[in-house]
Design an enzyme around this catalytic site. Structure first.
Site, short mmCIF file in Angstrom:
data_model
loop_
_atom_site.label_atom_id
_atom_site.label_comp_id
_atom_site.label_asym_id
_atom_site.label_seq_id
_atom_site.Cartn_x
_atom_site.Cartn_y
_atom_site.Cartn_z
N TRP A 293 -9.47 14.24 -82.89
CA TRP A 293 -8.32 15.14 -82.97
C TRP A 293 -8.74 16.55 -83.40
O TRP A 293 -7.97 17.28 -84.04
CB TRP A 293 -7.24 14.59 -83.91
N LYS B 279 -3.09 14.71 -77.31
CA LYS B 279 -2.09 15.78 -77.23
C LYS B 279 -2.78 17.05 -76.76
O LYS B 279 -4.00 17.07 -76.54
CB LYS B 279 -1.45 16.03 -78.60
N ASP C 239 23.06 11.94 -64.40
CA ASP C 239 23.92 12.09 -65.57
C ASP C 239 24.35 13.56 -65.74
O ASP C 239 23.60 14.48 -65.42
CB ASP C 239 23.17 11.65 -66.82
N GLU D 120 27.57 11.51 -61.74
CA GLU D 120 28.53 11.35 -62.83
C GLU D 120 29.20 12.71 -63.02
O GLU D 120 28.62 13.62 -63.57
CB GLU D 120 27.81 10.91 -64.11
#
Length: 669
Positions: free
Chosen positions: A81, A114, A328, A382
């Site tokens: 990391w 990451k 949605d 929707e």
């Protein structure tokens, strides 16, 4: 555009808005040409094959779009990391893209990683925007991307799936809350325990919620952080693929509840401030944040954002073999106001300049792309405002959705249950509500979805029975409140499902009157899973009334599916009398008769129908469905001639219809 579009021809009331409609249509045509050149949208929407982490013949390649970044490092298990020169990305000339090529030994399957992103004046850790696998640490609760390159990737057994969806009968479900135990359910558990129930009950499609990764479980999956990563809470990508493949082998289509209307605000997990630019993916100024949802609104005017979202659609179709999407929050996308505080009383409300033409363009292109990738795909909007053309074909001037949700229907049922005495329910009003729709657009009808089951709201069964669900739902111990609730629950469902012009939707467990609301683990309930599950043992218990409702729902679904393409047949009203509270209508050879009167039964009640012999094929009052069994359903019913109607070939069908019951009869050939 000289020739008038069909949606205007089909609805003359749209003529005054011809310029707006043709302008939106042309906007989509122009944008498609700009994005694709001489290629197709399917060729354009391949960002997931370029961006993100990919295993290659030479090792690994990683790319990210981050125009505001000044430096980017890959950090993870493979380098402690720590920022290291060999894991530093280089910026691609004349673009906002960054990339790095690494040898095979640089990382391995399962490694967490990451990005460490630098920008003018700051830096931060970020999960890659195109990450396809994101996991959360059980102890720290921190999310990280994960290298996903299994030695035995899942291979689909059902390579081509041709769904038999005539009509479309949808079982809306949530993987995590699909188990009886107080925990997060898994893809495997759903495949093993719930999917067989769906098939047995006759539903031919499952609509899966909360697939895209979201940091907060209680958001129901609507605050998405990683758009390309299936939620790891429920298992691995391979297990999701196996679930979909198994559903296909069982003849069930699988559509995904996709959220492109907004994104979670989170910066570390999401796209909120990806490279020091809070508007890399989102609108500027006041339009960036959704005032009601505490989330961020995509900038559909940016080509890079269109590339991201369109590629997302193609990714789920290609990689996981989903059969389509329920989009949605479409209303929120269509209007600058997100539809908040607007009544939508006239056509002017759809064409008054308060609409986001960029979002309309995106939705149109998304539908074109999805059906390019899979011509059999299903898309559902929707949308509550009633925007004309939403579910009309693009060639006709529409936005290209296959269906739109009939969101007026559940609102109507809630309203009359709450506000009207049983004696004041009017069949004419009910019939108008369930059949009130645009003729050139297909809808998905439903009595209630997950929305009505959330804490703060109530399901239909709870509005009808309330606390007596807990004390009088054992067979033989029913009181009047329970008997009324069971009867109306079945009648409401039958009236809604039998009048569809597209499809029907039911949320997991509502078919048998699941007794609890939905409340995900949160601080306010002690992080409990008690109400974030489905208690299947209730419907499986032969001593409880739940199985009456479940058995009726299955019989109803099978009956509707027995008439091929029933959704395309005319719904012909035969009779209504609001004083008697009686309604009758027919579809092909089926006649549906409802007596909503709470106290009066009728003997020899007559209806004019095509002459013939009619047999009862479904009765809400049958004892096997928790009714009283007042009528003898084994008796054949023959029509009686009337010389006044001889030319119409109609005769009188006379029935005994008990109070608060409905019956379906089929004309024999």
């Amino acid at each position: 555009m000289d020739e008038e579009l069909n949606i205007i021809k089909n609805d003359p009331w749209l003529e005054p808005y011809k310029d707006a409609i043709t302008g939106r249509h042309q906007h989509a045509i122009d944008k498609e040409k700009e994005l694709t050149g001489k290629k197709t949208l399917a060729d354009f929407a391949t960002g997931h094959l370029y961006f993100g982490l990919h295993h290659t013949e030479k090792g690994w390649t990683f790319r990210e779009w981050a125009p505001n970044a000044t430096a980017i490092y890959l950090i993870g298990d493979f380098n402690g990391w720590q920022e290291q020169p060999k894991f530093k990305l280089r910026k691609v000339k004349n673009s906002g893209n960054w990339e790095i090529n690494l040898p095979e030994k640089a990382m391995k399957h399962g490694d967490l990683y990451k990005l460490k992103v630098y920008w003018e004046g700051g830096c931060g850790e970020r999960i890659p925007a195109w990450a396809t696998r994101v996991v959360q640490d059980d102890e720290t609760k921190i999310f990280s991307a994960q290298v996903w390159n299994p030695s035995k990737p899942y291979k689909f057994k059902k390579k081509v799936f041709n769904p038999n969806i005539s009509p479309l009968m949808i079982y809306e479900c949530h993987i995590g809350m699909s188990q009886d135990a107080e925990k997060v359910g898994t893809y495997n558990e759903f495949r093993e325990n719930v999917l067989p129930r769906v098939v047995k009950d006759g539903y031919n499609c499952i609509q899966v919620m909360a697939i895209q990764e979201h940091p907060y479980y209680g958001s129901f999956g609507y605050h998405v952080s990683s758009f390309f990563a299936p939620s790891s809470r429920f298992g691995t990508p391979e297990e999701l693929k196996q679930l979909i493949d198994t559903a296909h082998q069982m003849g069930v289509a699988v559509i995904m509840d996709i959220v492109h209307s907004h994104a979670v605000k989170n910066e570390v997990e999401g796209l909120g401030n990806f490279a020091g630019d809070p508007c890399q993916y989102f609108y500027q100024g006041d339009r960036r944040e959704h005032p009601a949802w505490d989330s961020l609104c995509f900038d559909y005017g940016k080509n890079e954002v269109l590339h991201f979202l369109l590629s997302n659609c193609k990714y789920w179709l290609d990689e996981f073999h989903f059969d389509g999407f329920r989009f949605d929050g479409v209303t929120s996308m269509l209007y600058y106001s997100h539809g908040l505080g607007e009544a939508f009383c006239s056509y002017e409300d759809y064409f008054n300049g308060h609409q986001d033409d960029n979002a309309i363009c995106y939705l149109t292109l998304a539908n074109k792309l999805i059906h390019q990738v899979n011509p059999r795909a299903i898309t559902i909007a929707e949308e509550v405002s009633g925007m004309p053309g939403l579910a009309a074909p693009f060639a006709d001037g529409g936005y290209g959705f296959d269906y739109r949700m009939a969101m007026n229907i559940p609102d109507y049922w809630i309203k009359i249950i709450k506000e009207r005495r049983d004696e004041d329910w009017k069949p004419s009003s009910m019939f108008w509500e369930v059949t009130n729709r645009r003729k050139d657009e297909k809808t998905i009808s439903y009595c209630e979805s997950h929305d009505q089951a959330l804490v703060g709201d109530k399901t239909i069964i709870f509005r009808l029975i309330d606390a007596d669900m807990y004390w009088h739902f054992r067979i033989g111990d029913e009181n009047g409140t329970v008997e009324r609730g069971i009867a109306l629950h079945k009648m409401i469902r039958l009236l809604t499902a039998s009048t569809i012009n597209g499809g029907y939707l039911n949320f997991m467990g509502n078919e048998f009157g699941h007794p609890e609301w939905i409340d995900f683990p949160r601080e306010g309930n002690g992080w409990s899973y008690k109400y974030a599950r489905r208690q299947w043992h209730l419907v499986d218990d032969p001593t409880l009334c739940y199985h009456y409702l479940g058995d009726f729902d299955a019989a109803m679904v099978h009956l509707i599916e027995s008439v091929k393409n029933i959704q395309k047949t005319d719904v012909i009203e035969v009779w209504h009398n609001d004083g008697d509270q009686v309604l009758a209508y027919r579809r092909k050879d089926l006649v549906f008769v409802f007596n909503f009167n709470p106290t009066r039964s009728f003997t020899d009640y007559g209806f004019l129908v095509p002459r013939g012999e009619y047999h009862v094929v479904l009765n809400t009052d049958s004892k096997e469905f928790g009714g009283f069994g007042f009528a003898d359903d084994t008796v054949a019913h023959f029509t009686c001639a009337d010389p006044l109607y001889a030319k119409e070939k109609k005769e009188w069908l006379k029935l005994y219809i008990p109070a608060r019951s409905a019956v379906v009869l089929k004309r024999q050939k």
